[in-house]
Motif scaffolding. Structure first.
Motif, PDB file in Angstrom:
ATOM      1  N   ILE A 124       1.776   2.202 -10.305  1.00 49.91           N
ATOM      2  CA  ILE A 124       2.373   0.908  -9.983  1.00 49.91           C
ATOM      3  C   ILE A 124       2.295   0.695  -8.482  1.00 49.91           C
ATOM      4  CG2 ILE A 124       4.482  -0.473 -10.069  1.00 49.91           C
ATOM      5  CD1 ILE A 124       3.233   0.173 -12.808  1.00 49.91           C
ATOM      6  N   LYS A 125       1.834  -0.483  -8.089  1.00 50.62           N
ATOM      7  CA  LYS A 125       1.721  -0.782  -6.664  1.00 50.62           C
ATOM      8  C   LYS A 125       2.448  -2.079  -6.351  1.00 50.62           C
ATOM      9  CE  LYS A 125      -1.524  -1.283  -2.873  1.00 50.62           C
ATOM     10  NZ  LYS A 125      -2.888  -1.038  -2.377  1.00 50.62           N
ATOM     11  N   ALA A 126       3.119  -2.119  -5.213  1.00 50.74           N
ATOM     12  CA  ALA A 126       3.755  -3.362  -4.759  1.00 50.74           C
ATOM     13  C   ALA A 126       2.997  -3.879  -3.538  1.00 50.74           C
ATOM     14  CB  ALA A 126       5.218  -3.112  -4.407  1.00 50.74           C
ATOM     15  N   PHE A 127       2.534  -5.118  -3.638  1.00 48.83           N
ATOM     16  CA  PHE A 127       1.900  -5.797  -2.503  1.00 48.83           C
ATOM     17  C   PHE A 127       2.956  -6.698  -1.870  1.00 48.83           C
ATOM     18  CE2 PHE A 127      -1.441  -4.922  -5.550  1.00 48.83           C
ATOM     19  CZ  PHE A 127      -2.574  -4.624  -4.804  1.00 48.83           C
ATOM     20  N   ASN A 128       3.157  -6.602  -0.563  1.00 50.36           N
ATOM     21  CA  ASN A 128       4.102  -7.530   0.070  1.00 50.36           C
ATOM     22  C   ASN A 128       3.343  -8.679   0.737  1.00 50.36           C
ATOM     23  OD1 ASN A 128       3.212  -6.673   2.591  1.00 50.36           O
ATOM     24  ND2 ASN A 128       4.839  -5.149   2.788  1.00 50.36           N
ATOM     25  N   ALA A 129       4.092  -9.579   1.391  1.00 47.08           N
ATOM     26  CA  ALA A 129       3.480 -10.797   1.924  1.00 47.08           C
ATOM     27  C   ALA A 129       2.356 -10.481   2.913  1.00 47.08           C
ATOM     28  CB  ALA A 129       4.550 -11.678   2.574  1.00 47.08           C
TER      29      ALA A 129
ATOM     30  N   ILE B 238      -0.877  -9.338   1.251  1.00 52.39           N
ATOM     31  CA  ILE B 238      -1.611 -10.483   0.691  1.00 52.39           C
ATOM     32  C   ILE B 238      -2.319 -11.258   1.806  1.00 52.39           C
ATOM     33  CG2 ILE B 238      -1.374 -12.664  -0.573  1.00 52.39           C
ATOM     34  CD1 ILE B 238       1.093 -11.315  -2.003  1.00 52.39           C
ATOM     35  N   GLU B 239      -1.595 -11.477   2.903  1.00 51.43           N
ATOM     36  CA  GLU B 239      -2.146 -12.214   4.042  1.00 51.43           C
ATOM     37  C   GLU B 239      -3.370 -11.499   4.619  1.00 51.43           C
ATOM     38  OE1 GLU B 239      -1.468 -15.109   5.371  1.00 51.43           O
ATOM     39  OE2 GLU B 239      -2.743 -14.883   7.153  1.00 51.43           O
TER      40      GLU B 239
ATOM     41  N   ARG C  36      -8.389 -12.483  -1.839  1.00 53.40           N
ATOM     42  CA  ARG C  36      -7.085 -13.133  -2.031  1.00 53.40           C
ATOM     43  C   ARG C  36      -7.214 -14.286  -3.027  1.00 53.40           C
ATOM     44  NH1 ARG C  36      -5.589 -14.007   3.128  1.00 53.40           N
ATOM     45  NH2 ARG C  36      -6.922 -15.834   3.063  1.00 53.40           N
TER      46      ARG C  36
ATOM     47  N   PHE D 230      -7.335 -12.820  -6.444  1.00 54.23           N
ATOM     48  CA  PHE D 230      -6.047 -12.176  -6.743  1.00 54.23           C
ATOM     49  C   PHE D 230      -4.990 -13.230  -7.117  1.00 54.23           C
ATOM     50  CE2 PHE D 230      -2.131  -9.943  -5.063  1.00 54.23           C
ATOM     51  CZ  PHE D 230      -2.182  -8.822  -5.875  1.00 54.23           C
TER      52      PHE D 230
END
Lengths: 223, 223
Positions: free
Chosen positions: A3-8, A11-12, A19, A22
């Motif tokens: 499990i991976k969490a991408f933060n703002a 993404i930027e 992107r 995604f």
């Protein structure tokens, strides 16, 4: 399974194309439609769009997000000029031709011809339907507004004609778009057929759900 | 096979519930999501929504149409009060529980409890994720506007966190939401699994399309 969490900022910092793929995948499945229009000189245009969504049933309204500088720019201009357009469900047989409409054909070329599709006229709208499509909606523009946040344009139209096989319309009004072989879209380029898990009854807090019969919209026996 | 054309007055004259089923089916397949929010008193809320759609990738924006007087009214109020919400893809295993959130539970009841779902907190957003969901998006409201044409409200939020299984993310950013078992929705109450027909290459006027490899986003050999 990782499990991976991408933060703002993750993404930027993605490359633009990554992107785009995604974020376009993350809303979930989308509708797949061909938008038919006619320009001022009478040349037809056809564009694949995955941004059609429900706005309201009474009056019957559908919305659509258009990027002014992306390929369906002819479509947006034609809608502004003529006030009318058609929405044609992409069915399984039409997927490759539909995706091909996103190519940058010249403005003076009707996409119908090189793709081997046939325009179908109606008295209700001044825009061509796709003859080969199975579910076709005639639309009149009600409102176009620029979304201040990113300059995309929200087109809202009213459904003024619906052409389909009557056997797909259930007694309670539900349309079996799966039997019509309408496809679902994910991301920018993936097309999917569907398999129904079920129609479920109107939910109440302390009652189990019932499976509904597709054709009647009534609770099935023993469900 | 009987083709039928419904015109504007045929649609206007349908009984309200029939028209609602009919029009809600016609946009094509929709996303199926659970929206997580928290109210001013700290009570969590969960609502099934099929109106989430893509608005833009840079900044990453998703829209959602809310009916102020329909069941997710707590959700809309909570979003206005807190400015944050989560979007959780409905996967196959969650369909019945997700549909059940549309029941009129009292405002002081968190839907998580009666439905046997678990809130999952994050440092990035002040709203609960659904632990059992496989793709989860943390959202910050950017704009809420009333659509003048029918008084529904368009909520636009920015994606500030994405939690998912890394193996579903292709090299080119595409997310394989089918492998995540995300469902598609049709009409008001029908849920569907999907089966991929293919990913297709960026289209050019005089070139055949290529099938893309799901994991790399590159054209397959011999495609």
């Amino acid at each position: 399974m990782t499990i991976k969490a991408f933060n703002a900022s993750d993404i930027e910092n993605m490359p633009q194309r990554v992107r785009a793929n995604f974020i376009n995948s993350l809303s979930g499945f989308k509708s797949g439609n061909l938008i038919g229009t006619t320009d001022k000189h009478g040349i037809d245009n056809l564009a694949v769009v995955s941004s059609v969504f429900h706005v309201g049933a009474h009056p019957p309204l559908l919305g659509m997000i258009m990027r002014p500088h992306s390929v369906p720019r002819d479509t947006l201009q034609n809608i502004k000029d003529s006030g009318e357009y058609t929405i044609n469900h992409i069915c399984t047989d039409l997927v490759e031709k539909a995706h091909h409409t996103s190519a940058r054909f010249d403005s003076d070329v009707s996409e119908f011809e090189p793709l081997g599709l046939s325009p179908q006229m109606s008295e209700q709208v001044k825009a061509p339907y796709v003859l080969e499509a199975q579910i076709k909606l005639g639309m009149q523009v009600q409102d176009i507004q620029v979304l201040a946040i990113n300059q995309t344009e929200l087109v809202i139209g009213q459904v003024v004609e619906v052409i389909l096989n009557e056997t797909w319309v259930s007694q309670d009004g539900y349309v079996d778009i799966e039997s019509a072989q309408s496809v679902a879209v994910s991301g920018l380029d993936s097309y999917h057929t569907t398999s129904r898990l079920g129609r479920f009854s109107y939910a109440k807090p302390n009652e189990n759900l019932h499976h509904l019969d597709i054709k009647t919209g009534k609770a099935r026996e023993n469900s």
